[in-house]
Design an enzyme around this catalytic site. Structure first.
Site, PDB file in Angstrom:
ATOM      1  CE  LYS A  99      -2.208  -0.860   3.925  1.00 41.16           C
ATOM      2  NZ  LYS A  99      -1.688  -2.359   4.415  1.00 41.16           N
ATOM      3  NE  ARG A 128      -4.330  -0.763  10.269  1.00 44.91           N
ATOM      4  CZ  ARG A 128      -3.179  -0.507   9.463  1.00 44.91           C
ATOM      5  NH1 ARG A 128      -3.251   0.887   9.212  1.00 44.91           N
ATOM      6  NH2 ARG A 128      -2.032  -1.236   9.658  1.00 44.91           N
ATOM      7  NE  ARG A 158       1.418  -4.272  11.313  1.00 47.29           N
ATOM      8  CZ  ARG A 158       2.392  -4.114  10.514  1.00 47.29           C
ATOM      9  NH1 ARG A 158       3.337  -4.831  10.565  1.00 47.29           N
ATOM     10  NH2 ARG A 158       2.181  -3.269   9.766  1.00 47.29           N
TER      11      ARG A 158
HETATM   12  P1  AMP Z   1       0.674   0.696   9.166  1.00 44.64           P
HETATM   13  O1  AMP Z   1       2.269   1.680   9.008  1.00 44.64           O
HETATM   14  O2  AMP Z   1      -0.224   1.233   8.382  1.00 44.64           O
HETATM   15  O3  AMP Z   1       1.095  -0.850   9.036  1.00 44.64           O
HETATM   16  O4  AMP Z   1       0.293   0.927  10.758  1.00 44.64           O
HETATM   17  C1  AMP Z   1       1.263   0.536  11.825  1.00 44.64           C
HETATM   18  C2  AMP Z   1       0.485   0.393  13.070  1.00 44.64           C
HETATM   19  O5  AMP Z   1      -0.263   1.906  13.288  1.00 44.64           O
HETATM   20  C3  AMP Z   1      -0.739  -0.297  12.901  1.00 44.64           C
HETATM   21  O6  AMP Z   1      -0.374  -1.783  13.139  1.00 44.64           O
HETATM   22  C4  AMP Z   1      -1.709  -0.115  13.958  1.00 44.64           C
HETATM   23  O7  AMP Z   1      -1.098  -0.424  15.190  1.00 44.64           O
HETATM   24  C5  AMP Z   1      -1.261   1.718  13.980  1.00 44.64           C
HETATM   25  N1  AMP Z   1      -2.430   2.220  13.047  1.00 44.64           N
HETATM   26  C6  AMP Z   1      -2.065   2.786  11.588  1.00 44.64           C
HETATM   27  N2  AMP Z   1      -3.230   3.074  11.045  1.00 44.64           N
HETATM   28  C7  AMP Z   1      -4.296   2.754  11.881  1.00 44.64           C
HETATM   29  C8  AMP Z   1      -5.754   2.828  11.808  1.00 44.64           C
HETATM   30  N3  AMP Z   1      -6.186   3.457  10.729  1.00 44.64           N
HETATM   31  N4  AMP Z   1      -6.548   2.541  13.055  1.00 44.64           N
HETATM   32  C9  AMP Z   1      -5.842   1.997  14.124  1.00 44.64           C
HETATM   33  N5  AMP Z   1      -4.701   1.793  14.194  1.00 44.64           N
HETATM   34  C10 AMP Z   1      -3.821   2.286  13.110  1.00 44.64           C
END
Ligand code: AMP
Length: 194
Positions: free
Chosen positions: A13, A88, A146
């Site tokens: 993404k 999410r 995750r």
């Molecule tokens: P990502 O870089 O998008 O994989 O996000 C890393 C971590 O940030 C995730 O595993 C969540 O703990 C938190 N996070 C990011 N975006 C969200 C979201 N929209 N809702 C809740 N937690 C989020």
């Protein structure tokens, strides 16, 4: 142009969103990046979020919706934005709908990046090796968590958006340039209609 990138962790993404950003100059809104910045800056929000992120859970809907609400009102988002990692949960998607409706805006496409689980694990391992373990949540155990969270809480967004005809499936296992091509095909269809 308002896009949502939807897919499991490691689906590409962020990589694809960055390529689209370079081509169109539309900002990429990554809640993960914003949360990591808050952790790095040591803000209260960052301190709250760190442990949750490190164990692969989701930060509360209230927090991320607040962050996004503030961000989409910035002048650089006027012509559109690419959401990467948000929404999410269905609650976040509903909150986003309300935020957009209040501003008279809507989502154009939800780009679903499809990648099989074993390929995701290999990608995360690679990202981990390249970053020297830079991301606290990039390891095999956290990835499992995750992925579970993705299937339980985020995958229900697909029927939610499918019901509105917004979901476009992208084969995320193809080489990066091919994935970009598939995305451009979706976006170019709009250009022809316009
Ligand atoms: P990502 O870089 O998008 O994989 O996000 C890393 C971590 O940030 C995730 O595993 C969540 O703990 C938190 N996070 C990011 N975006 C969200 C979201 N929209 N809702 C809740 N937690 C989020």
């Amino acid at each position: 142009m308002r896009l949502i990138f939807l897919g499991p962790p490691g689906a590409g993404k962020g990589t694809q969103a960055q390529i689209i950003v370079e081509r169109f100059g539309t900002p990429q809104l990554s809640t993960g990046d914003m949360l990591r910045a808050a952790v790095k800056a040591g803000t209260e929000l960052g301190q709250q979020a760190k442990a949750i992120m490190d164990r692969g859970d989701l930060v509360s809907d209230e927090i991320v919706v607040g962050i996004v609400a503030e961000r989409i009102d910035q002048p650089d988002c006027e012509k559109g934005f690419i959401l990467d990692g948000f929404p999410r949960t269905v609650a976040q998607a509903k909150a986003l709908d309300e935020l957009l409706a209040r501003r008279g805006l809507q989502i154009d496409h939800v780009l679903q990046l499809e990648v099989e689980n074993d390929i995701l694990a290999a990608r995360i391992a690679q990202r981990n090796a390249e970053n020297g373990g830079g991301r606290g949540d990039d390891n095999v155990e956290t990835l499992k968590k995750r992925l579970t969270v993705y299937h339980e809480q985020t995958a229900p967004l697909l029927p939610y958006y499918r019901a509105r005809g917004l979901v476009r499936q992208i084969d995320g296992m193809a080489p990066i340039a091919d994935v970009t091509k598939q995305i451009m095909t979706v976006l170019n269809e709009d250009a022809h209609v316009a």
